[in-house]
Design a protein around this motif. Structure first.
Motif, PDB file in Angstrom:
ATOM      1  N   ASP A  50      12.343  -6.637  16.932  1.00 30.46           N
ATOM      2  CA  ASP A  50      11.331  -7.654  16.661  1.00 30.46           C
ATOM      3  C   ASP A  50       9.913  -7.091  16.588  1.00 30.46           C
ATOM      4  OD1 ASP A  50      11.317  -9.043  20.070  1.00 30.46           O
ATOM      5  OD2 ASP A  50      10.784  -7.062  19.290  1.00 30.46           O
ATOM      6  N   ASP A  51       9.798  -5.782  16.588  1.00 28.99           N
ATOM      7  CA  ASP A  51       8.452  -5.192  16.531  1.00 28.99           C
ATOM      8  C   ASP A  51       8.332  -4.197  15.384  1.00 28.99           C
ATOM      9  OD1 ASP A  51      10.118  -3.306  17.560  1.00 28.99           O
ATOM     10  OD2 ASP A  51       8.757  -2.630  19.145  1.00 28.99           O
ATOM     11  N   MET A  52       8.970  -4.498  14.270  1.00 28.95           N
ATOM     12  CA  MET A  52       8.881  -3.600  13.118  1.00 28.95           C
ATOM     13  C   MET A  52       7.465  -3.550  12.582  1.00 28.95           C
ATOM     14  SD  MET A  52      12.301  -4.117  10.803  1.00 28.95           S
ATOM     15  CE  MET A  52      13.856  -3.373  11.321  1.00 28.95           C
ATOM     16  N   LYS A  53       7.045  -2.366  12.159  1.00 27.72           N
ATOM     17  CA  LYS A  53       5.704  -2.242  11.588  1.00 27.72           C
ATOM     18  C   LYS A  53       5.746  -1.443  10.294  1.00 27.72           C
ATOM     19  CE  LYS A  53       4.238   1.657  14.526  1.00 27.72           C
ATOM     20  NZ  LYS A  53       3.126   2.158  15.380  1.00 27.72           N
ATOM     21  N   LEU A  54       4.914  -1.893   9.354  1.00 31.98           N
ATOM     22  CA  LEU A  54       4.851  -1.306   8.023  1.00 31.98           C
ATOM     23  C   LEU A  54       3.484  -0.691   7.798  1.00 31.98           C
ATOM     24  CD1 LEU A  54       6.331  -4.291   5.953  1.00 31.98           C
ATOM     25  CD2 LEU A  54       7.568  -2.575   7.306  1.00 31.98           C
ATOM     26  N   MET A  55       3.450   0.332   6.942  1.00 36.94           N
ATOM     27  CA  MET A  55       2.190   0.954   6.552  1.00 36.94           C
ATOM     28  C   MET A  55       2.066   0.888   5.039  1.00 36.94           C
ATOM     29  SD  MET A  55      -0.498   2.377   7.811  1.00 36.94           S
ATOM     30  CE  MET A  55      -1.910   3.331   7.282  1.00 36.94           C
ATOM     31  N   ILE A  56       0.918   0.422   4.559  1.00 30.14           N
ATOM     32  CA  ILE A  56       0.636   0.355   3.128  1.00 30.14           C
ATOM     33  C   ILE A  56      -0.471   1.372   2.844  1.00 30.14           C
ATOM     34  CG2 ILE A  56       0.191  -1.172   1.186  1.00 30.14           C
ATOM     35  CD1 ILE A  56       2.438  -2.157   3.088  1.00 30.14           C
ATOM     36  N   ILE A  57      -0.164   2.390   2.043  1.00 27.73           N
ATOM     37  CA  ILE A  57      -1.121   3.471   1.783  1.00 27.73           C
ATOM     38  C   ILE A  57      -1.392   3.554   0.287  1.00 27.73           C
ATOM     39  CG2 ILE A  57      -1.626   5.927   2.071  1.00 27.73           C
ATOM     40  CD1 ILE A  57       0.476   5.991   4.289  1.00 27.73           C
ATOM     41  N   ARG A  58      -2.641   3.371  -0.095  1.00 28.32           N
ATOM     42  CA  ARG A  58      -3.014   3.373  -1.515  1.00 28.32           C
ATOM     43  C   ARG A  58      -4.003   4.506  -1.773  1.00 28.32           C
ATOM     44  NH1 ARG A  58      -2.940  -1.020  -5.859  1.00 28.32           N
ATOM     45  NH2 ARG A  58      -4.876  -0.875  -7.052  1.00 28.32           N
ATOM     46  N   LYS A  59      -3.754   5.253  -2.809  1.00 29.98           N
ATOM     47  CA  LYS A  59      -4.627   6.389  -3.108  1.00 29.98           C
ATOM     48  C   LYS A  59      -5.956   5.943  -3.701  1.00 29.98           C
ATOM     49  CE  LYS A  59      -4.889  10.848  -5.449  1.00 29.98           C
ATOM     50  NZ  LYS A  59      -4.215  11.812  -6.338  1.00 29.98           N
ATOM     51  N   ILE A  60      -5.914   5.065  -4.717  1.00 26.05           N
ATOM     52  CA  ILE A  60      -7.162   4.624  -5.333  1.00 26.05           C
ATOM     53  C   ILE A  60      -7.775   3.500  -4.507  1.00 26.05           C
ATOM     54  CG2 ILE A  60      -6.370   5.279  -7.621  1.00 26.05           C
ATOM     55  CD1 ILE A  60      -6.022   2.288  -8.232  1.00 26.05           C
ATOM     56  N   GLY A  61      -9.057   3.223  -4.752  1.00 23.30           N
ATOM     57  CA  GLY A  61      -9.707   2.156  -3.999  1.00 23.30           C
ATOM     58  C   GLY A  61     -11.097   1.884  -4.518  1.00 23.30           C
ATOM     59  N   GLY A  62     -11.808   1.021  -3.814  1.00 24.82           N
ATOM     60  CA  GLY A  62     -13.177   0.702  -4.167  1.00 24.82           C
ATOM     61  C   GLY A  62     -13.316  -0.444  -5.137  1.00 24.82           C
ATOM     62  N   ASP A  63     -12.212  -1.139  -5.452  1.00 24.70           N
ATOM     63  CA  ASP A  63     -12.297  -2.230  -6.403  1.00 24.70           C
ATOM     64  C   ASP A  63     -11.563  -3.459  -5.881  1.00 24.70           C
ATOM     65  OD1 ASP A  63      -9.773  -1.254  -6.566  1.00 24.70           O
ATOM     66  OD2 ASP A  63      -9.659  -1.242  -8.738  1.00 24.70           O
ATOM     67  N   ASP A  64     -11.778  -4.564  -6.558  1.00 30.52           N
ATOM     68  CA  ASP A  64     -11.208  -5.843  -6.143  1.00 30.52           C
ATOM     69  C   ASP A  64      -9.691  -5.855  -6.292  1.00 30.52           C
ATOM     70  OD1 ASP A  64     -11.554  -8.392  -5.093  1.00 30.52           O
ATOM     71  OD2 ASP A  64     -11.658  -9.342  -7.062  1.00 30.52           O
ATOM     72  N   HIS A  65      -9.183  -5.178  -7.283  1.00 30.39           N
ATOM     73  CA  HIS A  65      -7.738  -5.131  -7.494  1.00 30.39           C
ATOM     74  C   HIS A  65      -7.046  -4.500  -6.290  1.00 30.39           C
ATOM     75  CE1 HIS A  65      -3.828  -4.072  -9.238  1.00 30.39           C
ATOM     76  NE2 HIS A  65      -4.080  -4.977 -10.175  1.00 30.39           N
ATOM     77  N   PHE A  82       6.436  -8.917  10.434  1.00 31.86           N
ATOM     78  CA  PHE A  82       6.145  -7.497  10.629  1.00 31.86           C
ATOM     79  C   PHE A  82       4.690  -7.289  11.046  1.00 31.86           C
ATOM     80  CE2 PHE A  82       9.324  -7.350   7.031  1.00 31.86           C
ATOM     81  CZ  PHE A  82      10.388  -6.932   7.804  1.00 31.86           C
ATOM     82  N   LYS A  83       4.446  -6.185  11.704  1.00 35.23           N
ATOM     83  CA  LYS A  83       3.078  -5.721  11.904  1.00 35.23           C
ATOM     84  C   LYS A  83       2.738  -4.875  10.685  1.00 35.23           C
ATOM     85  CE  LYS A  83       3.958  -5.472  16.869  1.00 35.23           C
ATOM     86  NZ  LYS A  83       4.100  -4.569  18.045  1.00 35.23           N
ATOM     87  N   VAL A  84       1.577  -5.096  10.095  1.00 35.25           N
ATOM     88  CA  VAL A  84       1.235  -4.421   8.844  1.00 35.25           C
ATOM     89  C   VAL A  84      -0.138  -3.773   8.939  1.00 35.25           C
ATOM     90  CG1 VAL A  84       0.960  -4.653   6.348  1.00 35.25           C
ATOM     91  CG2 VAL A  84       2.563  -6.152   7.557  1.00 35.25           C
ATOM     92  N   ASP A  85      -0.185  -2.476   8.686  1.00 35.76           N
ATOM     93  CA  ASP A  85      -1.445  -1.745   8.609  1.00 35.76           C
ATOM     94  C   ASP A  85      -1.660  -1.304   7.170  1.00 35.76           C
ATOM     95  OD1 ASP A  85      -1.753  -1.986  11.335  1.00 35.76           O
ATOM     96  OD2 ASP A  85      -0.881  -0.021  11.777  1.00 35.76           O
TER      97      ASP A  85
END
Length: 370
Positions: A50-65, A82-85
């Motif tokens: 019940d304590d699963m956690k996910l990581m979302i890692i994006r290379k590009i950034g700086g924009d609204d998309h 889930f816990k999500v970072d």
């Protein structure tokens, strides 16, 4: 490719976890919505931890998309309990790969990668797979799909490019003089360029006046400066349209055109965000049409695929999200300014998707969703 900065920043590189309350959920009236233990047919792998956690890692950034992609992924993950970072490397390859390496050793149950565009990403994902950490990769190198258990997702880039280019040819004619805003090296850009080249072959009268593009933390500003300089070299009548393969390019181009008073030049783009819609709806805006997939939906679908992997369910090695065209004529039908939320009032189905949403996910959302 879709990209203001409301993402959560890492402490050290990794984000502090968002702590979710497990067990019973409550609605706005404070009444119990039940617990996970009450859910029938919940996959054992999900029920047992019940304590699963996910990581979302994006290379590009700086924009609204980027902001909306991360928001969609985080919202969907938290709605499933889930816990999500989240983390964006802001176009810094070293930070991107460092974040992946750190995530591999910090107890994350699953990882979503976005815009992993180099051979090092393949090695990163192989290392994750060896640790038994499932991965979903958006707009990343296609070789990742060859790694067992990995799903590579994308927007339907071929359709995105074709929708935008077909509208350009329809409105500007098969002998238009155009500027091509594009940058090589990114998988979605490679796919979009293939359609662009086919369009040129099918319309030999189209003349490419100039092409350029750069992906950086200030893409829209750099594009604005480059387009402004270009306009001084080409007086009115020499350029009919700009094909922008990324909305960061289109934003910069629109600003430069407006400042130069060159609104006779029309922009046909790819991707959409609130910032994009605002520009398109301004009086005399040169941004005529853009082909897009809702970025929040992209984030959500990627997380659902990851959840299915965590549940031990079958997932495809590749998946492409369908695209649609948004134009000024459609936006003008609204009496109120259109944003990403209200866009659904003009485009049926916009911002909603049931792709990979299983019944057990819907049940989890009854417990954890807002």
């Amino acid at each position: 490719m879709n990209v203001k900065k409301p993402w959560v920043k890492l402490s050290g590189l990794l984000l502090s976890a968002v702590i979710l309350t497990t067990g019973c959920g409550q609605d706005s009236a404070g009444e119990s919505r039940g617990s996970r233990a009450d859910i029938e047919n919940l996959p054992a792998a999900i029920a047992e931890k019940d304590d699963m956690k996910l990581m979302i890692i994006r290379k590009i950034g700086g924009d609204d998309h980027t902001a909306q992609f991360l928001a969609g992924a985080k919202q969907e993950g938290e709605a499933l309990g889930f816990k999500v970072d989240t983390f964006t490397a802001n176009n810094d390859a070293a930070k991107f790969h460092d974040a992946v390496a750190q995530a591999a050793g910090n107890g994350y149950d699953g990882i979503v990668l976005s815009h992993g565009d180099d051979p090092a990403t393949v090695e990163d994902v192989k290392a994750l797979a060896a640790k038994g950490i499932p991965v979903v990769a958006f707009d990343s190198v296609p070789e990742l799909a060859e790694i067992e258990g990995v799903t590579v997702t994308s927007q339907d880039d071929e359709t995105l490019a074709k929708l935008s280019l077909d509208r350009l040819v329809e409105e500007q004619g098969p002998d238009a003089n155009i500027v091509y805003l594009w940058v090589d090296g990114f998988p979605p850009m490679v796919r979009r360029n293939a359609v662009y080249q086919e369009t040129l072959k099918s319309n030999p009268g189209i003349k490419e006046i100039e092409r350029f593009g750069v992906a950086s933390s200030d893409t829209s500003i750099e594009t604005q400066n480059a387009v402004a300089a270009m306009l001084t070299k080409h007086p009115k009548g020499e350029i009919d349209a700009i094909f922008a393969t990324w909305d960061a390019f289109a934003i910069g181009a629109a600003r430069a055109i407006n400042e130069a008073g060159r609104n006779e030049i029309k922009i046909y783009g790819i991707d959409v965000s609130n910032a994009d819609l605002e520009i398109m709806q301004k009086p005399d805006s040169p941004w005529t049409a853009t082909a897009a997939v809702d970025p929040k939906t992209i984030g959500a679908v990627n997380v659902r695929l990851l959840a299915k992997k965590l549940a031990g369910e079958e997932t495809p090695s590749t998946y492409s999200l369908p695209a649609t065209l948004i134009d000024q004529a459609s936006l003008a039908k609204s009496e109120e300014p259109v944003n990403m939320s209200s866009l659904a009032n003009l485009i049926p189905g916009w911002g909603t998707s049931t792709d990979f949403e299983e019944d057990w996910m819907k049940a989890l959302k009854e417990v954890y969703g807002n």
